[in-house]
Design an enzyme around this catalytic site. Structure first.
Site, PDB file in Angstrom:
ATOM      1  N   HIS A   1      43.687  14.435  29.410  1.00 20.25           N
ATOM      2  CA  HIS A   1      42.447  14.071  30.104  1.00 20.25           C
ATOM      3  C   HIS A   1      42.622  14.202  31.601  1.00 20.25           C
ATOM      4  O   HIS A   1      43.725  14.035  32.137  1.00 20.25           O
ATOM      5  CB  HIS A   1      41.991  12.664  29.724  1.00 20.25           C
ATOM      6  CG  HIS A   1      42.970  11.565  30.015  1.00 20.25           C
ATOM      7  ND1 HIS A   1      42.992  10.888  31.216  1.00 20.25           N
ATOM      8  CD2 HIS A   1      43.958  11.008  29.265  1.00 20.25           C
ATOM      9  CE1 HIS A   1      43.936   9.961  31.180  1.00 20.25           C
ATOM     10  NE2 HIS A   1      44.557  10.015  30.014  1.00 20.25           N
TER      11      HIS A   1
ATOM     12  N   ASP B   1      40.296  12.560  33.643  1.00 21.86           N
ATOM     13  CA  ASP B   1      39.710  11.369  34.268  1.00 21.86           C
ATOM     14  C   ASP B   1      40.789  10.307  34.491  1.00 21.86           C
ATOM     15  O   ASP B   1      41.846  10.325  33.857  1.00 21.86           O
ATOM     16  CB  ASP B   1      38.556  10.805  33.415  1.00 21.86           C
ATOM     17  CG  ASP B   1      38.972  10.419  32.007  1.00 21.86           C
ATOM     18  OD1 ASP B   1      39.917  11.046  31.464  1.00 21.86           O
ATOM     19  OD2 ASP B   1      38.379   9.501  31.432  1.00 21.86           O
TER      20      ASP B   1
ATOM     21  N   ASP C   1      49.227   8.961  34.487  1.00 22.58           N
ATOM     22  CA  ASP C   1      48.235   8.915  33.405  1.00 22.58           C
ATOM     23  C   ASP C   1      46.971   9.663  33.811  1.00 22.58           C
ATOM     24  O   ASP C   1      46.050   9.068  34.291  1.00 22.58           O
ATOM     25  CB  ASP C   1      47.930   7.458  33.064  1.00 22.58           C
ATOM     26  CG  ASP C   1      47.027   7.310  31.853  1.00 22.58           C
ATOM     27  OD1 ASP C   1      46.804   8.298  31.141  1.00 22.58           O
ATOM     28  OD2 ASP C   1      46.535   6.195  31.617  1.00 22.58           O
TER      29      ASP C   1
ATOM     30  N   GLU D   1      38.464  10.062  28.530  1.00 19.81           N
ATOM     31  CA  GLU D   1      39.457   9.376  27.708  1.00 19.81           C
ATOM     32  C   GLU D   1      39.544   7.925  28.134  1.00 19.81           C
ATOM     33  O   GLU D   1      39.691   7.039  27.313  1.00 19.81           O
ATOM     34  CB  GLU D   1      40.827  10.048  27.845  1.00 19.81           C
ATOM     35  CG  GLU D   1      41.811   9.693  26.730  1.00 19.81           C
ATOM     36  CD  GLU D   1      42.555   8.378  26.930  1.00 19.81           C
ATOM     37  OE1 GLU D   1      43.054   7.826  25.942  1.00 19.81           O
ATOM     38  OE2 GLU D   1      42.625   7.880  28.069  1.00 19.81           O
ATOM     39  N   GLU D   2      39.425   7.698  29.430  1.00 20.03           N
ATOM     40  CA  GLU D   2      39.547   6.332  29.966  1.00 20.03           C
ATOM     41  C   GLU D   2      38.231   5.564  29.840  1.00 20.03           C
ATOM     42  O   GLU D   2      38.189   4.361  30.037  1.00 20.03           O
ATOM     43  CB  GLU D   2      39.972   6.377  31.439  1.00 20.03           C
ATOM     44  CG  GLU D   2      41.300   7.092  31.693  1.00 20.03           C
ATOM     45  CD  GLU D   2      42.506   6.303  31.195  1.00 20.03           C
ATOM     46  OE1 GLU D   2      42.326   5.304  30.470  1.00 20.03           O
ATOM     47  OE2 GLU D   2      43.631   6.713  31.519  1.00 20.03           O
TER      48      GLU D   2
ATOM     49  N   GLU E   1      50.055  12.065  26.972  1.00 22.13           N
ATOM     50  CA  GLU E   1      49.964  10.672  27.436  1.00 22.13           C
ATOM     51  C   GLU E   1      51.350  10.165  27.832  1.00 22.13           C
ATOM     52  O   GLU E   1      52.351  10.558  27.243  1.00 22.13           O
ATOM     53  CB  GLU E   1      49.386   9.773  26.332  1.00 22.13           C
ATOM     54  CG  GLU E   1      47.907   9.984  26.055  1.00 22.13           C
ATOM     55  CD  GLU E   1      46.995   9.524  27.179  1.00 22.13           C
ATOM     56  OE1 GLU E   1      47.484   8.928  28.154  1.00 22.13           O
ATOM     57  OE2 GLU E   1      45.783   9.787  27.094  1.00 22.13           O
TER      58      GLU E   1
ATOM     59  N   HIS F   1      47.576   2.558  35.193  1.00 26.60           N
ATOM     60  CA  HIS F   1      46.437   1.651  35.407  1.00 26.60           C
ATOM     61  C   HIS F   1      46.723   0.570  36.459  1.00 26.60           C
ATOM     62  O   HIS F   1      45.928  -0.347  36.638  1.00 26.60           O
ATOM     63  CB  HIS F   1      45.962   0.990  34.094  1.00 26.60           C
ATOM     64  CG  HIS F   1      45.424   1.970  33.083  1.00 26.60           C
ATOM     65  ND1 HIS F   1      44.474   1.644  32.144  1.00 26.60           N
ATOM     66  CD2 HIS F   1      45.701   3.275  32.860  1.00 26.60           C
ATOM     67  CE1 HIS F   1      44.199   2.705  31.397  1.00 26.60           C
ATOM     68  NE2 HIS F   1      44.941   3.701  31.809  1.00 26.60           N
TER      69      HIS F   1
HETATM   70 ZN   LIG Z   1      45.893   8.451  29.559  1.00 24.63          ZN
END
Ligand SMILES: [Zn+2]
Length: 375
Positions: free
Chosen positions: A66, A68, A99, A133-134, A162, A348
């Site tokens: 991903h 995003d 990520d 995805e997020e 990932e 995150h």
């Molecule tokens: Zn991810």
């Protein structure tokens, strides 16, 4: 050829907070088009997805990921601005570094080197990138997979980038993910005065008994690859605020992370039966289900393990823990799905980082996987 690090920096500098891709997918397409990859942008709702394929033959190998990222939180909390892509002491800083823009960059350079070395490779290679995805993950990978099924494009092997690593690059590889089943339970009672409990029916007490029973339920034993299923309550709400009133209803939000030995329907049945036992009036609003997936030892897992071991000198531990991933949408097509990416310690968080050296190693591992499967 642009380096993995430079591509990762360029991607980080595009502030692609979910689901706004900000041109990340164009950047990837521009990098791979000269190598014979044909880009196809698939727009579903607000979400942009990219299907980028080289070759028309099977077997088809796919890198999935991903573009995003999650929001940054207050940017002033960051030591380096989250979208600056700065490299300090060998560490690439920024939102999405781990990520998973670093992995996306590694996929790109792995494909470029592989195609240079093996321009006439058998089978096909594709990248499946989403910018959802997020977020809610409803217009992303799942929709692309539907489109691929529709036109009979079958994925044989899929490597998801990932961030799976824990202490060292590749020390953990995921060969599955648990399922996720959640919902909101509302128990209804009868509001009344606390001094006249015989005239009321306290839904908090009923909900308490339900939670107590569900939280001590043994759902399954887990298996070789999966821990046992777990049940957690995340929120409970009830009460009028007054100390002398029995409220009329109580709500609890709960979630199960489940191993494939249990099915969503068997878990739902058990939950409903426990609720029935303790409450006459209740309802459950189920959240969208995330199915578990599991990839048993086979061609893909061996290729990943051997390529990793050859590059870093140790073998990975196989794991299925952590949250869900888009692998759950790809595996049901029958594809073998394995996940391998950089360290996940800072994902995150503020000051998300990834080792620049690890990104080059990751790219090399990805390239070796292609060599093993498609040459
Ligand atoms: Zn991810």
């Amino acid at each position: 050829m642009t380096s993995t690090l430079t591509i990762a920096q360029d991607l980080i500098r595009k502030a692609s907070v979910t689901p706004d891709d900000q041109g990340c997918q164009d950047l990837v397409a521009d990098q791979l088009q000269p190598y014979g990859f044909r880009p196809e942008f698939m727009q579903f709702g607000d979400v942009r997805n990219l299907w980028l394929r080289r070759g028309a033959q099977s077997p088809l190998f796919v890198f999935a990921g991903h573009t995003d990222v999650v929001p940054t939180g207050p940017e002033t909390d960051w030591v380096y601005p989250p979208f600056s892509g700065e490299v300090i002491d060998g560490m690439l800083h920024g939102r999405g570094a781990a990520d998973m823009k670093g992995s996306v960059a590694a996929m790109v350079t792995a494909c470029q080197r592989f195609v240079d070395a093996q321009p006439d490779h058998p089978g096909s290679i594709a990248l499946l990138l989403t910018s959802d995805e997020e977020g809610p993950a409803v217009d992303g990978t799942v929709r692309v997979i539907e489109a691929l099924i529709e036109r009979d494009e079958t994925i044989e092997w899929c490597l998801v980038g990932e961030p799976t690593s824990s202490e060292h690059l590749g020390d953990v590889v995921k060969n599955g993910r648990r399922g996720s089943l959640g919902g909101t339970l509302t128990v209804r009672g009868i509001q009344g005065h606390v001094a006249y409990p015989h005239l009321a029916d306290n839904p908090i007490h009923r909900l308490g008994r339900i939670v107590s029973e569900l939280s001590s339920t043994h759902w399954d034993d887990g298996n070789t690859y999966f821990p046992a299923t777990t049940f957690q309550v995340s929120n409970i709400r009830s009460g009028t605020g007054a100390t002398n009133v029995v409220p009329g209803e109580a709500k609890a939000q709960f979630n199960l992370r489940f191993c494939p030995d249990s099915t969503a329907s068997s878990l739902k049945e058990k939950i409903e039966s426990v609720c029935r036992e303790h409450a006459d009036h209740f309802e459950i609003e189920w959240s969208p289900l995330g199915l578990p997936y599991q990839t048993l030892p086979g061609t893909l897992l061996s290729a990943v393990e051997e390529s990793l071991c050859e590059t870093v000198g140790y073998s990975p531990r196989l794991s299925t823990d952590g949250g869900t991933s888009d692998g759950r949408f790809i595996a049901p097509t029958g594809a073998q799905v394995v996940e391998l990416g950089p360290l996940n310690r800072t994902i995150h968080q503020v000051d998300e980082v990834v080792s620049a050296e690890d990104l080059e190693l990751l790219s090399s591992i990805y390239e070796k996987v292609l060599m093993r499967l498609l040459s």
